[in-house]
Design a protein around this motif. Structure first.
Motif, PDB file in Angstrom:
ATOM      1  N   LEU A  50       0.631   4.960 -11.082  1.00 58.04           N
ATOM      2  CA  LEU A  50      -0.632   4.402 -10.612  1.00 58.04           C
ATOM      3  C   LEU A  50      -1.355   3.529 -11.633  1.00 58.04           C
ATOM      4  O   LEU A  50      -2.383   2.928 -11.309  1.00 58.04           O
ATOM      5  N   LYS A  51      -0.850   3.414 -12.825  1.00 55.41           N
ATOM      6  CA  LYS A  51      -1.610   2.776 -13.904  1.00 55.41           C
ATOM      7  C   LYS A  51      -1.978   1.318 -13.643  1.00 55.41           C
ATOM      8  O   LYS A  51      -2.957   0.828 -14.179  1.00 55.41           O
ATOM      9  N   ASP A  52      -1.230   0.603 -12.808  1.00 48.84           N
ATOM     10  CA  ASP A  52      -1.518  -0.811 -12.536  1.00 48.84           C
ATOM     11  C   ASP A  52      -2.189  -1.053 -11.185  1.00 48.84           C
ATOM     12  O   ASP A  52      -2.310  -2.196 -10.752  1.00 48.84           O
ATOM     13  N   VAL A  53      -2.645   0.008 -10.535  1.00 48.61           N
ATOM     14  CA  VAL A  53      -3.290  -0.112  -9.227  1.00 48.61           C
ATOM     15  C   VAL A  53      -4.589  -0.905  -9.358  1.00 48.61           C
ATOM     16  O   VAL A  53      -5.329  -0.753 -10.334  1.00 48.61           O
ATOM     17  N   SER A  54      -4.867  -1.757  -8.364  1.00 45.46           N
ATOM     18  CA  SER A  54      -6.111  -2.538  -8.398  1.00 45.46           C
ATOM     19  C   SER A  54      -7.064  -2.182  -7.244  1.00 45.46           C
ATOM     20  O   SER A  54      -8.237  -2.527  -7.297  1.00 45.46           O
ATOM     21  N   VAL A  55      -6.572  -1.512  -6.223  1.00 42.12           N
ATOM     22  CA  VAL A  55      -7.424  -1.135  -5.088  1.00 42.12           C
ATOM     23  C   VAL A  55      -7.191   0.341  -4.780  1.00 42.12           C
ATOM     24  O   VAL A  55      -6.055   0.784  -4.640  1.00 42.12           O
ATOM     25  N   VAL A  56      -8.283   1.092  -4.677  1.00 43.19           N
ATOM     26  CA  VAL A  56      -8.210   2.508  -4.342  1.00 43.19           C
ATOM     27  C   VAL A  56      -8.965   2.729  -3.034  1.00 43.19           C
ATOM     28  O   VAL A  56     -10.121   2.325  -2.901  1.00 43.19           O
ATOM     29  N   PHE A  57      -8.300   3.366  -2.061  1.00 46.53           N
ATOM     30  CA  PHE A  57      -8.930   3.791  -0.812  1.00 46.53           C
ATOM     31  C   PHE A  57      -9.073   5.302  -0.880  1.00 46.53           C
ATOM     32  O   PHE A  57      -8.098   6.006  -1.129  1.00 46.53           O
ATOM     33  N   HIS A  58     -10.267   5.794  -0.649  1.00 51.42           N
ATOM     34  CA  HIS A  58     -10.490   7.245  -0.642  1.00 51.42           C
ATOM     35  C   HIS A  58     -11.020   7.649   0.722  1.00 51.42           C
ATOM     36  O   HIS A  58     -12.105   7.242   1.124  1.00 51.42           O
ATOM     37  N   SER A  59     -10.237   8.443   1.437  1.00 48.66           N
ATOM     38  CA  SER A  59     -10.678   8.902   2.753  1.00 48.66           C
ATOM     39  C   SER A  59     -10.442  10.393   2.952  1.00 48.66           C
ATOM     40  O   SER A  59     -10.603  10.892   4.057  1.00 48.66           O
ATOM     41  N   MET A 114       0.855  -1.163   0.000  1.00 49.08           N
ATOM     42  CA  MET A 114       0.000   0.000   0.000  1.00 49.08           C
ATOM     43  C   MET A 114       0.905   1.231   0.000  1.00 49.08           C
ATOM     44  O   MET A 114       1.848   1.319   0.775  1.00 49.08           O
ATOM     45  N   VAL A 115       0.552   2.155  -0.862  1.00 46.43           N
ATOM     46  CA  VAL A 115       1.330   3.376  -0.990  1.00 46.43           C
ATOM     47  C   VAL A 115       0.378   4.563  -0.987  1.00 46.43           C
ATOM     48  O   VAL A 115      -0.584   4.595  -1.749  1.00 46.43           O
ATOM     49  N   ALA A 116       0.635   5.529  -0.119  1.00 44.88           N
ATOM     50  CA  ALA A 116      -0.147   6.767  -0.119  1.00 44.88           C
ATOM     51  C   ALA A 116       0.365   7.649  -1.246  1.00 44.88           C
ATOM     52  O   ALA A 116       1.572   7.735  -1.488  1.00 44.88           O
ATOM     53  N   ILE A 117      -0.545   8.281  -1.936  1.00 41.49           N
ATOM     54  CA  ILE A 117      -0.197   9.145  -3.061  1.00 41.49           C
ATOM     55  C   ILE A 117      -0.585  10.568  -2.721  1.00 41.49           C
ATOM     56  O   ILE A 117      -1.687  10.833  -2.249  1.00 41.49           O
ATOM     57  N   GLU A 118       0.324  11.480  -2.982  1.00 43.21           N
ATOM     58  CA  GLU A 118       0.028  12.889  -2.744  1.00 43.21           C
ATOM     59  C   GLU A 118      -0.825  13.429  -3.871  1.00 43.21           C
ATOM     60  O   GLU A 118      -0.556  13.191  -5.047  1.00 43.21           O
ATOM     61  N   GLY A 119      -1.865  14.115  -3.494  1.00 44.28           N
ATOM     62  CA  GLY A 119      -2.749  14.741  -4.460  1.00 44.28           C
ATOM     63  C   GLY A 119      -3.547  15.816  -3.763  1.00 44.28           C
ATOM     64  O   GLY A 119      -3.313  16.115  -2.592  1.00 44.28           O
ATOM     65  N   ASP A 120      -4.483  16.384  -4.462  1.00 39.16           N
ATOM     66  CA  ASP A 120      -5.297  17.456  -3.897  1.00 39.16           C
ATOM     67  C   ASP A 120      -6.730  17.277  -4.383  1.00 39.16           C
ATOM     68  O   ASP A 120      -7.025  17.519  -5.560  1.00 39.16           O
ATOM     69  N   VAL A 121      -7.618  16.841  -3.492  1.00 37.27           N
ATOM     70  CA  VAL A 121      -9.000  16.578  -3.892  1.00 37.27           C
ATOM     71  C   VAL A 121      -9.772  17.849  -4.210  1.00 37.27           C
ATOM     72  O   VAL A 121     -10.880  17.770  -4.726  1.00 37.27           O
ATOM     73  N   SER A 122      -9.200  19.010  -3.943  1.00 42.00           N
ATOM     74  CA  SER A 122      -9.888  20.246  -4.322  1.00 42.00           C
ATOM     75  C   SER A 122      -9.598  20.634  -5.764  1.00 42.00           C
ATOM     76  O   SER A 122     -10.180  21.573  -6.283  1.00 42.00           O
ATOM     77  N   MET A 123      -8.699  19.881  -6.424  1.00 41.04           N
ATOM     78  CA  MET A 123      -8.317  20.196  -7.804  1.00 41.04           C
ATOM     79  C   MET A 123      -8.912  19.195  -8.788  1.00 41.04           C
ATOM     80  O   MET A 123      -9.013  18.006  -8.479  1.00 41.04           O
ATOM     81  N   LEU A 124      -9.289  19.692  -9.945  1.00 35.79           N
ATOM     82  CA  LEU A 124      -9.688  18.780 -11.020  1.00 35.79           C
ATOM     83  C   LEU A 124      -8.497  17.905 -11.368  1.00 35.79           C
ATOM     84  O   LEU A 124      -7.354  18.382 -11.402  1.00 35.79           O
ATOM     85  N   PHE A 169     -10.985   9.060 -11.544  1.00 37.89           N
ATOM     86  CA  PHE A 169      -9.640   8.500 -11.696  1.00 37.89           C
ATOM     87  C   PHE A 169      -9.683   6.977 -11.586  1.00 37.89           C
ATOM     88  O   PHE A 169      -9.106   6.269 -12.412  1.00 37.89           O
ATOM     89  N   ALA A 170     -10.373   6.461 -10.573  1.00 39.92           N
ATOM     90  CA  ALA A 170     -10.416   5.012 -10.357  1.00 39.92           C
ATOM     91  C   ALA A 170     -10.987   4.293 -11.576  1.00 39.92           C
ATOM     92  O   ALA A 170     -10.529   3.201 -11.927  1.00 39.92           O
ATOM     93  N   LEU A 171     -11.959   4.896 -12.226  1.00 33.58           N
ATOM     94  CA  LEU A 171     -12.574   4.264 -13.394  1.00 33.58           C
ATOM     95  C   LEU A 171     -11.631   4.189 -14.592  1.00 33.58           C
ATOM     96  O   LEU A 171     -11.900   3.453 -15.540  1.00 33.58           O
TER      97      LEU A 171
END
Length: 96
Positions: free
Chosen positions: A23-32, A1-11, A59-61
């Motif tokens: 991230l292209k091969d990720v199979s599980v996404v946790f959104h909190s 599991m790896v945390a990814i830096e991003g900003d949910v306030s940005m498109l 993104f997950a789709l």
């Protein structure tokens, strides 16, 4: 599991092309990511909590190997119960 830096306030979540490639091969996404402050400016809270979730889902789709999307939410937190076990709940149990 790896945390990814991003900003949910940005498109696009503020992801760089390098991050998207990682991230292209990720199979599980946790959104909190969310604001749980009740004194936030309404527009900011909406951007973080609704549009942010929408951006994570979009993104997950795009992930070809997506097997599971886990969204951790405080929307329905069962305030009438003192203990809530971990289990997948059906739509009927969620009051829908």
């Amino acid at each position: 599991m790896v945390a990814i830096e991003g900003d949910v306030s940005m498109l696009g979540l503020g992801f760089s092309l390098k991050t998207l490639e990682q991230l292209k091969d990720v199979s599980v996404v946790f959104h909190s990511a969310a604001s749980v402050r009740f004194d936030d400016i309404l527009q900011s809270a909406i951007l973080l909590n609704t549009r942010g979730t929408h951006e994570v889902i979009k993104f997950a789709l795009t992930l070809n190997n997506l097997a599971s999307f886990v969204h951790i939410s405080t929307t329905y937190c069962y305030p009438d119960q003192s203990f809530l076990d971990e289990k997948v709940r059906t739509e009927n149990e969620c009051g829908k």
